[in-house]
Each structure stands twice: as C-alpha cells, then as structure tokens.
Design an enzyme around this catalytic site. Structure first.
Site, PDB file in Angstrom:
ATOM      1  N   ASP A  39       0.570  -1.165   0.101  1.00 24.19           N
ATOM      2  CA  ASP A  39      -0.130  -0.172   0.142  1.00 24.19           C
ATOM      3  C   ASP A  39       0.644   1.118   0.019  1.00 24.19           C
ATOM      4  O   ASP A  39       0.570   2.261  -0.558  1.00 24.19           O
ATOM      5  CB  ASP A  39      -0.990   0.029   1.429  1.00 24.19           C
ATOM      6  N   GLU A  47      -2.663  -2.343  -9.139  1.00 22.74           N
ATOM      7  CA  GLU A  47      -1.629  -1.505  -9.031  1.00 22.74           C
ATOM      8  C   GLU A  47      -1.607  -0.795 -10.363  1.00 22.74           C
ATOM      9  O   GLU A  47      -0.555  -0.282 -11.052  1.00 22.74           O
ATOM     10  CB  GLU A  47      -0.391  -2.484  -8.927  1.00 22.74           C
TER      11      GLU A  47
END
Length: 625
Positions: free
Chosen positions: A520, A546
C-alpha cells in the site's frame, strides 16, 4: 327630565367622541409626521449612496473611455509601424489616426506622442469648443523631458495609466480664460519589450463637471485634499487653489472640523465620499453631497400638510363615527409599522443568509453581504475596492473565468460552480449565478451582481465519492465519467486527448515479500509521483489494483509519450521507503475518429501488455506500434 337626560347624554357622547377624535387626530398626526420624517431621512441616506455611486460611475466611464482610446492607438498596426520605422509616410498616417481619435472624442483638446527622450514627435491640438483639429508643425514641437508628466509616466509600469491632477489649463504661463478644467492621462508605449516613448492626452473636463453638478436633490461639491473647491454649486467659488479666491470647504461650512471633513458625514443631511479609487491621481479628491434647502423645505412642508390634513379629516369624521373609526385607524397604523419592521427584518435576513456580491465595470467590488463575509472570513471593509480574484483558490482552470467574464460583459447570465479560498486559505465551493445590471435603456452594463449558495459539503461528498481512499487519486468511477466526457468533446468539437495506462512491474512480489502494508505504501508513493509530475488539467486516477490511468486533455500522442517517458524515468530514479527501487510499464494512445471508449481502452491495454512482455520498464505507444 327624561328628555333632558337623553339630550345631556347625547351631548356628552358627542363631546366624548370629539375629545376622542381630537386625541386620535393629535396622536396620529404626531406619529405619522415623525414616521414619515424618519423614513424620509433614511431615504436621503440611501439616495446619497446611490447618487455617489452614479457620480463615480460617470467619472469612471468618462476616464475609461480616454484610456480605451489610448489603448486603441497603442495597439493599432499603423502606430506600431510608425514607432518602428519613424519615416514621414508612416508619421502622416498616424497623424490621421490621431485626428480620427480626437474627432471621436470631443473632449480631447491635445493628443501627443513623445519619444523615449521626451521629445514631441506628433502633437495635435483642438481649438476650444470646435472640431477644428490641427497638427502642430515639426519646428514647433518641443522637448518635454523635464515635465512632470513625462518623468512620472516613465515611473509607471507597462500597461498602467498615469493620471494627472484635475487642474486648469495654462497657456503662455497664464490660466486660460474662460476656465478650462483639464485632466491628463498617459501611458508608456512598449512593443515586444522595447520602450518607444509615451502617449499623452489632455482632456477637457467641463462637460463631465457640468453633468455632475446637475442634481435635483443634492448640492454637489468636489474638494481636493486641502479643502479647496474643484466643483461648487456657485461657480465663483471653484478652483480656489489656482485662483486664490479664498473659498474652501471650511469657509463655506464654518462649523466643519478637520476630523469631520475626514469622516463619511459632516453634518445633518451632508455626506462625504472618497474618490481616490475613481480619480487615481493621489489628489485624494472627495465628493460632498448636501441636501438642497429647497428639497428639505418641501419635504417638511409636505409632511406638515399631510399631517394637518389627516388630523382635520379624522377630527371631522370623529363626530358621527368616532368610536368606529378609531379601531381601523389604529389597526392601519400598527399594520404599517409591522410591515415596515418586517421589511427591514427581511432586508437584514437577506444580508445575513444570502451570499451576494456586486462588482463594478472596473472589476472592483462595490458591495458584499454579511453572508459572504461569514463564508470567506473577510470583513466588508477588506473587500470593498478589491477585485473578485481575491477569492480565487488557484485550483480552477483559467478557462472558467474567461468564459465567465465573456458572458457577463456581453449582457448574459453566467451560472456555475466556483472553488474559492477564505482569508485563512481554506477552500470552499459556491454554486453561483452572476447577473449583469443593465442601464435603464438596457444598452450598457453598469455593474454585476452574484447570487451564490454554499455547496462545500456537497462538493466534499462528491470528491469523496470520486476519490480512491488509499491513494487520494480519482477512482474508477471518476475516470469512467471523465473518459465519457472527453469522448463526447472529441466527437462534437474534435478536441484531441490521449490516455496513459501505468502498471507497477512485479508488484505481486512486493506483497509476497514485504506484506500488503508495504504494498500500500508503494501505491501511495507512486500516486504522489504522478500528482507531482501531472499538469493541472490532467485527470490522474487509480484504474484498479496496481494500475493507474492519466487522461491528458488537449494532448496529442507525441506530447503524451514524452510525458510518459518522463514519468517512467522519474519512477525508476525514485527511492521507495522499503523496496527502494521499482519500475513501471506504460501504454500510451491518442483517441482516433473510429474509436469508442471500449476500443480506446483495449488499445492502450494492449500497449501496456506489450511493454511488460518486452522486458518491463518501457513505454509503448501509437508511435512504436
């Protein structure tokens, strides 16, 4: 006896009704007289502000017309050709241009161009009160390099206008007779950054001052900072500074003090308004309005006549119906007072709760409501005279403001959402309608009024609904909406755009080796890089997982590919907190005529896949395909 008692009772009732009627007449007369006088006084207070604003508008329009005439000359291709070449032919042409300008502006009596050394190169004069305009011969042109108006104009910035004092014209060392009130406006002449000299015009102010003098309700005075009269209802008392006639505001009004002269009111029904934002010549000219004695006398006479007439009528009708009439009269009076109070309360309510602002044609704020002050954190006196740009947050596209001013200056209403900032720098949103205020003949825009609603909470909810919680970039919902909007713009107006699709290389290994918390943090750090390098007009969002998308508005494939390469290099050089170095693979494509949203996304996704298949840390675009 019985008859006498009836008669006595009848007489007593008549006397009682007469006394009651007289009391009602006296009380009603007194209350109405005071109420009407109070209302008239408030009306005069408001009228003084209205008249002062009208006078300021007349002066501003008068002077802006002069500035616009100088700007028109300065921007004219013929004049630009002359200042560069300085030949006789182009000079003759510009002299004709000056002649036309003076014909179009009957108050111009001298128009000149001085070169950078202060030498008169072109000069046109007008014989007074005629259209006889003539060019001054070259041998009579003079060196004005030592004159104050030349040296002071040189000190002004490019694009600014220098204003002289409002004085009397002097010829051959003597004040011209009859008097010619004169004002000079000049500006520096630059072209492509090079200084060539100044343009200066002498303007006769007689017509303007005459127009200001004429008012049915007020005596109008203009006073300089020393108390000398520039304008006086008695023209023999004007221009004391230059004629030494001994007449000043202190001789005209002996009871006035220096402190009172500096305030906004100086005595009963007298008002002073500063004109420093109107005459921008550091002369601190003030407007003084004094109610005409004849007007006050008529007001008092009318009020007294009205009060006496009302009293007599009430007294006369009190004999037959005194008891009946007393109730409706009292009720009418109470209703009138109630309506008056409610109206005042209504006005106060609007000021307190409705966000409003009035802006003059000079783009300066003339009035704001208390509600706007509460929202913005500014005080009213901090805003009056400022430009509305004081509220700009700096986050909105300049196209919004260009469209806004384009519409309202042409007499149309503008509606939209504006992001503003408060005095302390925090952001708020207003849903705003801006209306141009037209003149009585609906031909001239005199000012603009905005009516707004605070939609900050709504906007915050909207932002939350469109924002990815982790990265604080736009989410997929916002990206889909933006793609649809840009595709519609492209279809209708051929407004080109490109999209960039980004994927973090080997991101799964980050989660596997370091855990999702580190994963994260990589997403957050990459988001900051994208924000930092993105333009204000770019739409940057998280496409999913992503993957990130950037919608590059008004950008072709070359520009988008160059931008993508810079992003790729920036990420490659960046040192992440835990994983240290990561790379990205990027696909870039430009919208085509045959595209829909699905084909556009499919193509850029294929480019991204090709970049990852060819070794990652690459940019594949339409240029390589």
């Amino acid at each position: 006896m019985k008859t006498k008692n009836i008669k006595l009772l009848y007489i007593q009732n008549i006397i009682l009704f007469l006394v009651f009627g007289a009391a009602v007449a006296i009380v009603t007369t007194y209350l109405n007289f005071n109420l009407n006088f109070e209302l008239e006084q408030k009306k005069i207070d408001k009228n003084s502000i209205y008249v002062s604003n009208m006078i300021k508008t007349k002066i501003n329009n008068y002077l802006h017309k002069v500035e616009n005439a100088l700007l028109a000359i300065q921007k004219n291709d013929l004049f630009i050709d002359y200042i560069q070449n300085q030949d006789q032919n182009s000079k003759n042409i510009v002299q004709n241009l000056f002649i036309n300008s003076m014909y179009n502006n009957e108050n111009f009596f001298q128009l000149r161009f001085l070169d950078k050394n202060g030498i008169e190169k072109i000069r046109l004069d007008r014989k007074r009160h005629t259209n006889n305009i003539f060019v001054v011969k070259d041998e009579k042109l003079q060196d004005k390099s030592k004159r104050y108006y030349f040296t002071e104009t040189l000190n002004s910035k490019s694009g600014e206008y220098w204003h002289s004092k409002l004085d009397l014209n002097v010829e051959n060392g003597e004040i011209e007779k009859p008097l010619k009130p004169t004002y000079r406006i000049s500006t520096n002449v630059y072209y492509k950054g090079k200084f060539y000299g100044i343009l200066i015009v002498n303007v006769e102010m007689t017509k303007l001052l005459t127009a200001l003098r004429n008012n049915n309700q007020f005596l109008v005075y203009l006073i300089d900072n020393e108390g000398n009269f520039i304008l006086n209802p008695n023209q023999n008392k004007e221009w004391g500074k230059y004629l030494n006639n001994g007449h000043t505001v202190f001789s005209e009004f002996p009871d006035i003090s220096e402190d009172a002269f500096s305030s906004n009111t100086f005595n009963e029904f007298g008002y002073i308004f500063p004109l420093k934002d109107t005459f921008t010549n550091n002369e601190n000219i003030r407007l003084l309005l004094k109610v005409k004695d004849e007007y006050l006398k008529n007001v008092k006479t009318d009020n007294i006549s009205y009060a006496y007439t009302l009293g007599i009528i009430i007294l006369l009708i009190s004999l037959p119906i005194g008891l009946i009439i007393s109730y409706p009269v009292s009720k009418i009076y109470m209703t009138t007072n109630k309506l008056y109070s409610e109206n005042l309360r209504y006005i106060d309510t609007i000021d307190k709760y409705v966000i409003t602002m009035t802006v003059g044609t000079n783009k300066k704020i003339t009035d704001v409501s208390s509600a706007l002050c509460n929202v913005s954190g500014y005080k009213k006196e901090e805003l009056i005279g400022e430009k509305p740009s004081i509220f700009k947050s700096g986050e909105m596209d300049d196209k919004v403001y260009k469209d806004l001013w384009s519409k309202i200056t042409n007499g149309f209403v503008w509606s939209g959402d504006l992001q503003n900032k408060t005095k302390d720098g925090s952001v708020y949103w207003l849903k705003t309608n801006i209306l141009p205020n037209l003149s009585f003949d609906n031909k001239v825009v005199e000012s603009y009024t905005s009516l707004s609603e605070d939609i900050t909470d709504k906007k915050q909810i909207e932002i939350i609904s469109q924002t990815d919680k982790l990265t604080q970039l736009y989410n997929r919902v916002k990206l889909d909406e933006s793609l649809e909007n840009e595709m519609n713009r492209f279809t209708r107006h051929n407004d080109i755009f490109s999209i960039i699709l980004i994927d973090i290389d080997k991101f799964k290994s980050v989660n596997d080796n370091y855990g999702h918390q580190v994963g994260d943090s990589v997403l957050i750090e990459l988001s900051k890089i994208l924000k930092k390098h993105g333009r204000k007009t770019d739409i940057v969002g998280r496409w999913g997982g992503e993957e990130f998308m950037i919608i590059c508005i008004d950008t072709d494939i070359k520009g988008a590919s160059h931008f993508a390469q810079n992003l790729r290099a920036s990420v490659e050089e960046y040192k992440f907190d835990v994983v240290k170095h990561k790379t990205i693979s990027v696909g870039v494509t430009e919208v085509k005529r045959t595209d829909n949203i699905q084909t556009l996304i499919k193509r850029v996704d294929e480019y991204l896949y090709e970049a990852k298949e060819n070794g990652r840390n690459k940019v594949i675009s339409d240029l390589e395909s």
